[in-house]
Design a protein around this motif. Structure first.
Motif, PDB file in Angstrom:
ATOM      1  N   ASP A  50      -5.537 -59.825  15.872  1.00  0.00           N
ATOM      2  CA  ASP A  50      -4.222 -59.177  15.891  1.00  0.00           C
ATOM      3  C   ASP A  50      -3.945 -58.366  14.638  1.00  0.00           C
ATOM      4  O   ASP A  50      -3.963 -57.138  14.661  1.00  0.00           O
ATOM      5  CB  ASP A  50      -3.131 -60.240  16.078  1.00  0.00           C
ATOM      6  CG  ASP A  50      -1.718 -59.674  16.039  1.00  0.00           C
ATOM      7  OD1 ASP A  50      -1.550 -58.459  15.922  1.00  0.00           O
ATOM      8  OD2 ASP A  50      -0.750 -60.464  16.141  1.00  0.00           O
ATOM      9  N   ILE A  51      -3.676 -59.028  13.513  1.00  0.00           N
ATOM     10  CA  ILE A  51      -2.999 -58.339  12.421  1.00  0.00           C
ATOM     11  C   ILE A  51      -3.858 -57.315  11.681  1.00  0.00           C
ATOM     12  O   ILE A  51      -3.321 -56.330  11.176  1.00  0.00           O
ATOM     13  CB  ILE A  51      -2.358 -59.334  11.429  1.00  0.00           C
ATOM     14  CG1 ILE A  51      -3.391 -60.294  10.839  1.00  0.00           C
ATOM     15  CG2 ILE A  51      -1.221 -60.088  12.089  1.00  0.00           C
ATOM     16  CD1 ILE A  51      -2.815 -61.175   9.720  1.00  0.00           C
ATOM     17  N   LEU A  52      -5.181 -57.500  11.624  1.00  0.00           N
ATOM     18  CA  LEU A  52      -6.012 -56.474  11.001  1.00  0.00           C
ATOM     19  C   LEU A  52      -6.037 -55.210  11.858  1.00  0.00           C
ATOM     20  O   LEU A  52      -5.747 -54.116  11.344  1.00  0.00           O
ATOM     21  CB  LEU A  52      -7.423 -57.005  10.731  1.00  0.00           C
ATOM     22  CG  LEU A  52      -8.426 -55.973  10.194  1.00  0.00           C
ATOM     23  CD1 LEU A  52      -7.926 -55.314   8.918  1.00  0.00           C
ATOM     24  CD2 LEU A  52      -9.797 -56.612   9.976  1.00  0.00           C
ATOM     25  N   ALA A  91       5.732 -56.008   3.253  1.00  0.00           N
ATOM     26  CA  ALA A  91       4.457 -56.313   2.596  1.00  0.00           C
ATOM     27  C   ALA A  91       3.969 -57.699   2.977  1.00  0.00           C
ATOM     28  O   ALA A  91       3.321 -58.388   2.191  1.00  0.00           O
ATOM     29  CB  ALA A  91       4.594 -56.188   1.083  1.00  0.00           C
ATOM     30  N   GLY A  92       4.293 -58.115   4.204  1.00  0.00           N
ATOM     31  CA  GLY A  92       3.683 -59.317   4.757  1.00  0.00           C
ATOM     32  C   GLY A  92       2.263 -59.021   5.186  1.00  0.00           C
ATOM     33  O   GLY A  92       1.719 -57.941   4.889  1.00  0.00           O
ATOM     34  N   PRO A  93       1.611 -59.933   5.888  1.00  0.00           N
ATOM     35  CA  PRO A  93       0.202 -59.731   6.246  1.00  0.00           C
ATOM     36  C   PRO A  93      -0.085 -58.429   6.982  1.00  0.00           C
ATOM     37  O   PRO A  93      -1.058 -57.732   6.658  1.00  0.00           O
ATOM     38  CB  PRO A  93      -0.105 -60.949   7.111  1.00  0.00           C
ATOM     39  CG  PRO A  93       0.810 -62.014   6.578  1.00  0.00           C
ATOM     40  CD  PRO A  93       2.072 -61.297   6.227  1.00  0.00           C
ATOM     41  N   VAL A  94       0.739 -58.056   7.964  1.00  0.00           N
ATOM     42  CA  VAL A  94       0.492 -56.790   8.674  1.00  0.00           C
ATOM     43  C   VAL A  94       0.670 -55.609   7.737  1.00  0.00           C
ATOM     44  O   VAL A  94      -0.140 -54.674   7.730  1.00  0.00           O
ATOM     45  CB  VAL A  94       1.407 -56.672   9.902  1.00  0.00           C
ATOM     46  CG1 VAL A  94       1.323 -55.274  10.504  1.00  0.00           C
ATOM     47  CG2 VAL A  94       1.030 -57.697  10.962  1.00  0.00           C
ATOM     48  N   GLY A  95       1.740 -55.638   6.940  1.00  0.00           N
ATOM     49  CA  GLY A  95       1.934 -54.568   5.976  1.00  0.00           C
ATOM     50  C   GLY A  95       0.802 -54.477   4.969  1.00  0.00           C
ATOM     51  O   GLY A  95       0.376 -53.382   4.576  1.00  0.00           O
TER      52      GLY A  95
END
Length: 389
Positions: free
Chosen positions: A169-171, A194-198
């Motif tokens: 998902d997030i990458l 600036a969480g993991p997705v950001g």
């Protein structure tokens, strides 16, 4: 088996539930070795996504070992190690043939429910409401994977789970967010969240040739991570973001803006934030779009606004006049994960990126209720939690 189940707003429980079985000849069953809590899981936890039912199994970021395959599965064998994309896609419909896997036309058996809210239905998604298929998720010891020849990607044993899990998902989501910006050498990209997705959007923007990336958040530990990745940072509780971005770009604005926040955007004070909170609390508005509004107003004339933060329904006070009059392009979408699996696995293997840098905590599946509270409240500088069944 044990699974993390949604029991109501702000409540999850790890319960004993029936093991998954092969229901279709194209199914596989995967023994989950690693699963993660995603920021969009908090929208379920907070009760903002409709059509959840008590006992639904959560989780759409998972990987593991194939333990059973249906008679029509050709690409996978028992014992294969796989990462499973969060959108469920048939691979044969018009959308899938054009690489738009997250809007597969065949994978949502409850398409009619989604059509009432969205006009047309997106793909089914693991562990993400009955409106999106009612599929049991991967925060469990085992998971059934439909269309097993289309979704999962096989992983060689030399790469540990931590390096490849986020291909689910997030990458790819962060990568797609940057890709939609049409980045050219010298571009300035602003990223809200600036969480993991950001963080993956920041890394992706640099890999695509951005000269500068500006990260906007309020948590110091997140901003420090962004700075370590080479980004400039803004704490939106301390500065006026629009003014700061104008100053940082000589009045022009960023070339592209990425909204990696979504429906529960926060703003420190002011009438607009109070308005959004009140309307969302009374269900007169489903989403708080402050970050999206700010991205649109900040972007340079003729620029791109890329939306990868999850939105669930309706927003108010949308700056359509700014979007139209300044020739902005708005791009969005749940990530078409299957499109990016092989290229991004190659980048991991080549050492271009090690996605494990986002992990802050590792916990047991049975500790999922505590993990959700930590993640929601940002306790102990919680950035990303990986659960092990």
């Amino acid at each position: 088996m044990k699974a993390n189940c949604w029991m109501g707003r702000n409540t999850v429980e790890v319960q004993e539930v029936p093991d998954p079985t092969i229901l279709n000849a194209h199914d596989a069953v995967v023994r989950v070795t690693s699963t993660a809590i995603c920021g969009s899981d908090l929208h379920l936890y907070d009760g903002y996504i409709p059509t959840m039912k008590k006992g639904d199994i959560l989780g759409h970021e998972f990987m593991g070992e194939v333990v059973e395959v249906g008679p029509e599965v050709r690409e996978l064998r028992v014992g294969d190690r796989v990462v499973v994309p969060f959108p469920i896609a048939c691979g044969a419909c018009g959308a899938c043939q054009h690489g738009m896997y997250s809007v597969c036309e065949n994978s949502n058996p409850n398409a009619g429910m989604a059509e009432k809210l969205m006009g047309h239905s997106p793909a089914g998604i693991f562990g993400y409401s009955h409106m999106l298929g009612g599929y049991p998720g991967g925060q469990a010891e085992y998971a059934r994977v439909p269309f097993a020849d289309v979704g999962p990607i096989k992983i060689e044993d030399d790469l540990p789970d931590d390096q490849v899990l986020f291909l689910s998902d997030i990458l790819p989501t962060g990568w797609m967010g940057a890709e939609m910006c049409d980045i050219k050498p010298g571009d300035v990209i602003a990223v809200w969240g600036a969480g993991p997705v950001g963080q993956f959007a920041i890394a992706s923007a640099f890999l695509m040739g951005a000269e500068r990336v500006i990260a906007i958040d309020r948590f110091p530990y997140r901003l420090r991570k962004a700075e370590r990745a080479g980004a400039e940072t803004l704490d939106y509780e301390k500065v006026d973001v629009l003014d700061a971005l104008r100053d940082m770009t000589a009045g022009r604005g960023p070339d592209a803006c990425i909204d990696a926040v979504g429906m529960e955007a926060h703003h420190p004070a002011g009438v607009v934030h109070a308005y959004d909170r009140a309307k969302q609390a009374t269900r007169m508005e489903t989403d708080r779009p402050h970050a999206l509004r700010e991205a649109i107003m900040s972007c340079r004339n003729g620029g791109v606004v890329s939306v990868i933060g999850v939105y669930g329904g309706l927003i108010d006070k949308f700056p359509m006049g700014s979007l139209m009059n300044r020739s902005l392009t708005l791009r969005s979408g749940q990530c078409h994960v299957q499109r990016y699996l092989k290229p991004l696995l190659g980048r991991i293997r080549n050492g271009d990126i090690d996605p494990s840098f986002v992990i802050s905590h590792r916990m047991r599946l049975q500790d999922a209720p505590r993990a959700f509270e930590m993640f929601k409240n940002k306790e102990d500088e919680c950035n990303k939690i990986v659960l092990t069944p």
